[in-house]
Design an enzyme around this catalytic site. Structure first.
Site, short mmCIF file in Angstrom:
data_model
loop_
_atom_site.label_atom_id
_atom_site.label_comp_id
_atom_site.label_asym_id
_atom_site.label_seq_id
_atom_site.Cartn_x
_atom_site.Cartn_y
_atom_site.Cartn_z
N ASP A 243 99.08 29.54 67.77
CA ASP A 243 98.90 29.57 66.32
C ASP A 243 99.82 28.59 65.60
OD1 ASP A 243 101.15 30.92 67.03
OD2 ASP A 243 100.96 32.48 65.52
N LYS A 244 100.84 28.11 66.25
CA LYS A 244 101.80 27.24 65.56
C LYS A 244 102.62 26.51 66.59
CE LYS A 244 105.15 30.99 65.32
NZ LYS A 244 106.01 31.83 64.49
N THR A 245 103.29 25.49 66.14
CA THR A 245 104.20 24.79 67.03
C THR A 245 105.43 25.67 67.28
OG1 THR A 245 105.58 22.83 67.30
CG2 THR A 245 105.27 23.64 65.07
#
Length: 351
Positions: A243-245
């Site tokens: 979902d995200k870095t």
């Protein structure tokens, strides 16, 4: 809530504000009786807690972890209850000395239990196919034993009629013949196949431990395989959702440069900047002083001009620098807590 959703960042939970005053009192260290002052210490009043009466009306037990619908009936008034006022079973309370609450759902009615499901099978395709082959071989083995025993019974029955001295029953002949052929044909079952697979898994685990591509130069450690089935477990991974870095990488941010007003401060180049310059064929010469001693191992900002302009009241950007450092110091969620002689920093995000 890392035990619930796998996220390590802290979630803010706050009780209904109207429940604070009836349950707490302020201890005035100065003795001047100024309740609610900034330097007063808030404590729990046990006598008020005994007399506290309220009613919670909420939804039926369900498995939705991110929603809650209810209301608190207190002194003839209704106050909304959402997920912000709920502590789920399995959550850990942080940065809070104490909290008073009531249990809404327990046991099998909790959201965690309602949301739990049966663990899926983690057997690899090799294990599934091997087990299927073994079942087919066992069925074939039993079929051959039954067929051979039946033929032996037929042969003995036809012989008994002409041989009066044979007194064995057909049932006993069938059982004896079945056991004999089961022992003789047991070599059809490839028991050594499982041993061979385990040896192959062990050798693959050694190859993972010896892989130079998985060597970490910072910690000077190789990969450590604690399970011989790790290789085939990794082979079962089909999709990776991120979902995200930071989920699959590591969030390491360096504070090296800043811009205040019309002036840019900071020396050196970040690792990302050096990588971008390398891809573009640009040679970067760092202007960092090699003799500079870091005040902290994680502190990489080097530019004495910033502090010189801050302490210079005649500098036109002195006030901007002061505001910049103030905002940099307070506009975050980091809370320092003293533990003995050291400080421990906690924030909503572990990064």
């Amino acid at each position: 809530t890392s035990n619930l959703d796998g996220e390590t960042n802290l979630k803010i939970r706050q009780a209904v504000p109207e429940t604070n005053n009836p349950l707490t009192t302020f201890d005035d260290p100065s003795g001047q009786g100024n309740d609610g002052a900034d330097d007063d210490k808030e404590t729990l009043n046990l006598s008020r807690l005994i007399d506290f009466k309220a009613t919670v009306v909420c939804e039926a037990p369900n498995n939705r972890l991110n929603t809650f619908d209810g209301r608190l009936e207190l002194q003839g008034k209704n106050f909304s209850l959402t997920n912000k006022q709920i502590l789920l079973r399995g959550a850990q309370l942080r940065q809070t000395q104490w909290a008073i609450g009531c249990v809404i759902f327990s046991g099998y009615d909790t959201k965690v239990v309602k949301n739990s499901s049966r663990a899926p099978s983690k057997r690899s395709n090799i294990e599934k196919r091997t087990n299927a082959f073994i079942v087919v071989i066992l069925i074939l083995l039993v079929s051959l034993c039954i067929l051979s025993s039946a033929m032996q019974v037929i042969a003995v029955t036809s012989t008994i009629e002409s041989s009066w001295y044979l007194t064995q029953s057909t049932g006993l002949v069938f059982v004896q013949t079945f056991a004999t052929y089961l022992i003789l044909l047991s070599t059809m079952v490839p028991i050594s196949l499982y041993v061979t697979l385990e040896i192959v898994k062990m050798l693959q685990a050694f190859h993972i431990n010896w892989d130079l591509s998985m060597f970490d130069p910072e910690s000077q450690k190789f990969a450590l395989t604690r399970s011989s089935g790790l290789n085939e477990e990794l082979g079962q991974v089909e999709y990776i959702f991120s979902d995200k870095t930071g989920t699959l990488t590591q969030n390491l941010m360096e504070f090296r440069k800043c811009s205040v007003g019309t002036t840019k401060y900071g020396k050196g180049t970040t690792e990302i900047g050096r990588a971008a310059a390398y891809r573009n064929g640009i040679v970067i010469v760092d202007d960092v002083d090699p003799n500079w001693k870091k005040p902290d191992p994680m502190f990489n900002f080097q530019d004495p001009t910033l502090l010189e302009n801050l302490h210079n009241p005649n500098h036109p950007e002195q006030k901007l620098i002061e505001d910049f450092i103030t905002l940099l110091s307070v506009c975050h969620t980091v809370v320092p807590e003293g533990q003995g002689d050291s400080l421990v920093y906690q924030a909503a995000s572990p990064d």
